[in-house]
Design a protein around this motif. Sequence first.
Motif: not given
Length: 644
Positions: A383-386, A477-480, A609-621, A626-627
């Motif tokens: 949930y935090a990752g989402l 995040g409140r789901l977590r 919108f950009s593909n870079e934003s999608l990649l960034t979002a996946i890495v951040a998620a 994990i954290a």
Amino acid sequence: MEEVKNILGKIIYGCLFVVVLPYLLILWAGATDNLVQIPVPDYPYIGLLNVGIGLYFIFSGMFSLWYYGEGLPMNAYPPDKFVSKGVYSFTSHPIYLGSILVSFGLSIWVKSSSGFWLVSPLFLFMIVAYVLGFEKEKTEKLFGVQAFKPFLSLAEGNSQSTNLKSKLATFILIFIPWLILYEAFVFIGNPMVAISTNTMLDEYIPLIDFTIIAYSSVYIFTLLVPFILKTNEQLRNFTIDAWLSMIIVFSIYFCLPFVVEQREFSFSSCWTELIKLERSMDSAAAAFPSYHVMWALLSAKYYTQILSTLKTAFFFIATLISMSCLTTGNHTILDVLAGLAVYFIIEYRIALWFAAKNKAEKIANTWIEWRYRNVRFIHHGIYAGLASLIGAFLISSFLHDFRFITTMSLTLSAILGAALWAQFIEGSPKLQRPYSFYGSIVGTGFAVITLGVYTPLEASILAGALVMAAPWVQMIGRLRCLVQGCCHGCQTSPKMGIQFHHPMSRVNKISELSGRFLHPTQLYSMIANFITGVFLIRFYFLEMPINFLVGFYFIANGLFRFVEESLRGEAQTPYWLRMRIYQCFALLSIFIGALITCVSHKTTLVFRFSNESLLTAIVAAVITAIAYGLDFPKSNKRFARLVE
């Protein structure tokens, strides 16, 4: 010496609310006048009348507390006796009511756009939040729950026969606020960029001039409802239904710039003249959803409760009124359908609440974990990752340079700030790695300042991107929090509360409240953040400057959080200044938000919108999951465990 300190404290406290706060509100209105372009209604003498009535309520309330309560009108130095005489027999909060009337009245008198459309409404919400989040609880602790109810009160939820006094109070509590709010939208008029609700299907609906009779009859049909109801419970439910309709409909009026292109008659008659007269007092922007439809159906529902044998007749009248919205050309099919949808939401509000509450309880009692040797991953980290996925995508899309590195810096700063803050405020032997919302605010704030100073990036753009994402991050995040059991509420009734049965939940591990019905404060927070997020989107499309977006977020978050914290029941939450510590931070958030709105700034955000934003979002998620989901359950080291 103690007596001197006591007197000095009363003087300072009194000056704070009688001198400092009004002065700050005046300064706030002056500093933000350039933000509001809506003119003030040109009724200076009505403004002056409001000021006079407001001052009467203020001074009468103060006198009543001194004379009947044998004390001072100060929360920190409350009266010795509960006061139910004087102006308090009319309303529970005459001083607050008077302050609001004075604020709006002065704004009209001096023609302050910001004072009328921004400062006074937010001041009203601040008072409501303060009463619900602090004063109500404190009053009940001092004097207990009182059976006495002043004239202007919500009717009791019992089956006892009602009286004329309660009916008049219900009438005032519903229709005066509705009229003021509706006329405010009529006064504002059509938005600059409007979307028509007219469709091709509307052209096939015949215009029938004499149906204005049915259209206009809704006013009498609805205004009589409080006077035909027989029990207190009916009055109470009608009031709650009406208030909920106002929250929904007026929020839609503001957030969705829909207008109706009213159809014109090709002939003239006494009925078409009446239609023109009615339109001259209305607005094409206050049409979706149609309040005529909502009022007609809601009124029919309550008429049916009195004369159930005439149910068909009453709903036939409501249907005629609804159809007249189309045959007079005043509304479109979409307007009518939206009004019908609002009615069904209100009609099934209890069922909808139980569905949402039960879903929250089901999520709260799920627990899935995967272990590999000394490492564990708990599913609530997903949930935090989402939440981070959505947040990082939005932040990155509002940034046009250095998207990846900047978004990742903000994400890591939020995680680190949340962990460090909670470690020193909430950490315990049972809770080695908690996370705190205000810690994430401090962490990202530090990152924004650092990036703004040492990189070409504008700190204002970074802050704006963060607040546009923040409500949606918090909401998901409140789901977590539900699974983790953090941020849980205090005990309440089965009708309102949810139960936490899972043994791994913080509710059971730390607060030892297993099986008790607790306020679903996580769900309340999700609703509050949804509202905040929707309003921010509307302000974005209105091209409001970044300082307003950031300031509004801090104010709205502080208001909602102040009330939410009053319903929290976490054992480890410390108190400060007689409040839960996070209520103090909520007040600070409101103050900071007001200051930020005063900053002169014309920069606006642009979403790309950009593909870079999608990649960034996946890495951040992935990093966030994990954290917030991975820990070391057998270790006693700091930051090692998420749960015991």
